[in-house]
Design an enzyme around this catalytic site. Sequence first.
Site: not given
Length: 226
Positions: A78, A115
């Site tokens: 991104r 994460e």
Amino acid sequence: MNCNRKNATSTKTVYETDGPEAREIAQYLPYFPFKGIPRFYDIGGFLAKPEIFQKIVDIFVSRYDDIGIDSVAGLDARGFILGPPIALALKKPFIMMRKEGKMPNTIKSSSYDTEYGKRSGLTVQKDRINKGDRVLIIDDLVATGGTLSSAIQLVHACGGTVVECACVVELKMFIDPAEDSGLPSRTKLFTDMKIQDVPVWGLVSEDVLTEEAKLSDDYVDDGEEH
């Protein structure tokens, strides 16, 4: 505190985390239950609104247009959306930091944790960052800091300096959580890696990210590991 203030010696606006502009942008960052994460923040919301996307680019350009950077590095994937318009506006080269095996003539950082789990290191092409270069690192979101730490390693390996790591979203819950929280600490990670002096800035934090995505009854969490 005035979160959108004018510098006393100029007319330049100083944008602060969770200020008025950030709160407006937060409305276009809905969260989904995705990849097993209750709140996955989706940048597709503001990408669908050109005026909001442009506002984000303008804020980042304003922050970095006069601090002396040589290049803008975006992180796979991104960061490849956000980085190029910022680099173009600043008239600076854009550098891709990609997952392993995607580009020729690269160096690789060590593996890192996110994460989502463990990841192999990022790569950058050997001739993109020169000794002494001042590099701005761009990504959409920082949580545990694992991906950013990998990018910082690459800049340092090339002899460059990271001016700042800049993200649209910064999850503050991971900055320095209590030891009994069970959450990974970005502060500890950066300290252990001796990169604690590298600044990280986020425009929006989870404190103002309250927009829950409107889901249909047949919504399924179809997220895959990446």
